[in-house]
Scaffold this motif. Structure first.
Motif, PDB file in Angstrom:
ATOM      1  N   ASP A   1      -0.782  -7.013   7.691  1.00 24.73           N
ATOM      2  CA  ASP A   1      -2.242  -6.892   7.651  1.00 24.73           C
ATOM      3  C   ASP A   1      -2.894  -6.852   9.030  1.00 24.73           C
ATOM      4  O   ASP A   1      -4.114  -6.753   9.136  1.00 24.73           O
ATOM      5  N   SER A   2      -2.076  -6.921  10.092  1.00 24.38           N
ATOM      6  CA  SER A   2      -2.626  -6.968  11.450  1.00 24.38           C
ATOM      7  C   SER A   2      -3.077  -5.602  11.956  1.00 24.38           C
ATOM      8  O   SER A   2      -3.822  -5.510  12.928  1.00 24.38           O
ATOM      9  N   GLY A   3      -2.585  -4.544  11.331  1.00 28.25           N
ATOM     10  CA  GLY A   3      -2.891  -3.198  11.802  1.00 28.25           C
ATOM     11  C   GLY A   3      -2.003  -2.747  12.937  1.00 28.25           C
ATOM     12  O   GLY A   3      -2.144  -1.626  13.447  1.00 28.25           O
ATOM     13  N   ILE A   4      -1.049  -3.597  13.354  1.00 30.30           N
ATOM     14  CA  ILE A   4      -0.147  -3.264  14.460  1.00 30.30           C
ATOM     15  C   ILE A   4       0.965  -2.349  13.958  1.00 30.30           C
ATOM     16  O   ILE A   4       1.683  -2.692  13.010  1.00 30.30           O
ATOM     17  N   GLN A   5       1.101  -1.205  14.602  1.00 29.94           N
ATOM     18  CA  GLN A   5       2.136  -0.241  14.238  1.00 29.94           C
ATOM     19  C   GLN A   5       3.158  -0.037  15.359  1.00 29.94           C
ATOM     20  O   GLN A   5       4.316   0.292  15.093  1.00 29.94           O
TER      21      GLN A   5
ATOM     22  N   LYS B   1      -3.847  -8.828  21.459  1.00 34.23           N
ATOM     23  CA  LYS B   1      -3.559  -9.704  20.319  1.00 34.23           C
ATOM     24  C   LYS B   1      -2.780 -10.940  20.780  1.00 34.23           C
ATOM     25  O   LYS B   1      -2.179 -10.956  21.852  1.00 34.23           O
TER      26      LYS B   1
ATOM     27  N   ASP C   1       0.043  -1.412  20.271  1.00 33.07           N
ATOM     28  CA  ASP C   1      -0.970  -2.043  19.431  1.00 33.07           C
ATOM     29  C   ASP C   1      -1.026  -3.561  19.591  1.00 33.07           C
ATOM     30  O   ASP C   1      -1.973  -4.202  19.132  1.00 33.07           O
ATOM     31  N   THR C   2       0.002  -4.141  20.228  1.00 32.98           N
ATOM     32  CA  THR C   2      -0.002  -5.596  20.411  1.00 32.98           C
ATOM     33  C   THR C   2      -0.950  -6.032  21.530  1.00 32.98           C
ATOM     34  O   THR C   2      -1.284  -7.215  21.632  1.00 32.98           O
TER      35      THR C   2
ATOM     36  N   PRO D   1      -0.314 -12.490  15.016  1.00 30.80           N
ATOM     37  CA  PRO D   1      -0.110 -11.181  14.395  1.00 30.80           C
ATOM     38  C   PRO D   1       1.223 -10.535  14.732  1.00 30.80           C
ATOM     39  O   PRO D   1       1.680  -9.648  14.005  1.00 30.80           O
TER      40      PRO D   1
END
Length: 281
Positions: free
Chosen positions: A117-121, A129, A125-126, A182
């Motif tokens: 659910d974090s949206g990290i792909q 965060k 993307d990290t 996340p």
């Protein structure tokens, strides 16, 4: 024979017997829960006792540094170390000997994971965060993930909102699964084991990247341990046969297809990575 000589010989034999009966003190870096470490070691300890003729005692420790210090101080005879903790022990005492590693440790990897659910792909993307490593002294849960992040142009202190240390690989997974953080990094072998055993919900946590390979774990002994005993221990590991059911179970618990000999030179890359990351001087 005089009473004096009888007493002296009796004392000598008693002393030799006591020395021979001293247990082999073994420990491991606490990269998983203490109960899991004990469960994994018990059959191996029985096997080593049978192969060496020595009682084998597992000595639990609270953190990675305690294993290094205990081995350097001669309070342990043997320890399961990560590549980084081996380098630390070698620098601390310069009298430790890496005997064997799993075949898998010659090509080890780390996994980067994220909460679904974090949206990290991707690794990119990290940025911005919170991020969790394992122990600060972990090879696969901190040092090498940090090393490969640097190769991707990511500096944890600069690019993450907050850097946390869970203390162990399974704890990192729990943190990411719960949303406490996340994303995080951990030992690929532990990740695979948790997935196989159904102890991680892959609908909540996913792998976003796997690192290139590197050398990692090994069984190391203190350098002044009797050389004949060292040879027995090493041969016992090399003799573990997956065709023998009891030994196959030992290998399974150790996540090993087999054990192979190792040498200090295998960990020069780990040492270089630690120096570059500012974790060694």
């Amino acid at each position: 024979m005089s009473r004096h000589w009888i007493f002296a010989l009796t004392t000598l034999f008693a002393s030799l017997s006591a020395t021979a009966a001293e247990p082999l003190r073994v420990s491991a870096i606490p990269d998983e829960a203490p109960t899991e470490l004990q469960r994994k070691f018990a059959p191996l300890g029985d096997y080593l006792a049978a192969q060496t003729g020595r009682e084998v005692v597992f000595v639990p420790v609270n953190d990675y540094a305690a294993v290094v210090e205990a081995l350097a101080a001669g309070k342990l005879d043997m320890a399961w170390l990560g590549g980084f903790t081996y380098v630390q022990a070698h620098r601390r005492a310069n009298k430790v000997v890496p005997l064997v590693q799993r075949q898998e440790d010659a090509q080890f990897t780390s996994k980067f994971i994220a909460n679904v659910d974090s949206g990290i792909q991707t690794l990119a993307d990290t940025k911005g965060k919170d991020f969790a490593f394992g122990s600060p002294s972990s090879t696969s849960g901190h040092l090498m993930p940090r090393h490969f992040l640097a190769e991707q142009g990511i500096n944890p202190e600069r690019d993450f909102a907050h850097v946390a240390f869970s203390g162990a690989h399974d704890a990192t997974v729990a943190w990411v699964a719960s949303g406490k953080v996340p994303a995080g990094a951990l030992n690929a072998s532990v990740w695979d084991k948790l997935v196989e055993e159904g102890k991680v919900d892959t609908s909540k946590v996913k792998v976003i990247w796997t690192t290139p390979t590197y050398f990692d774990y090994n069984w190391t002994v203190r350098g002044d341990l009797d050389s004949a005993l060292q040879a027995k221990i090493k041969q016992a590991f090399l003799n573990l046969d997956p065709a023998i059911p009891a030994q196959a179970e030992i290998l399974k618990l150790q996540r090993a297809s087999r054990f192979i000999a190792t040498q200090p030179e295998n960990y020069q890359g780990i040492e270089a990575a630690a120096i570059q990351a500012g974790l060694l001087k």
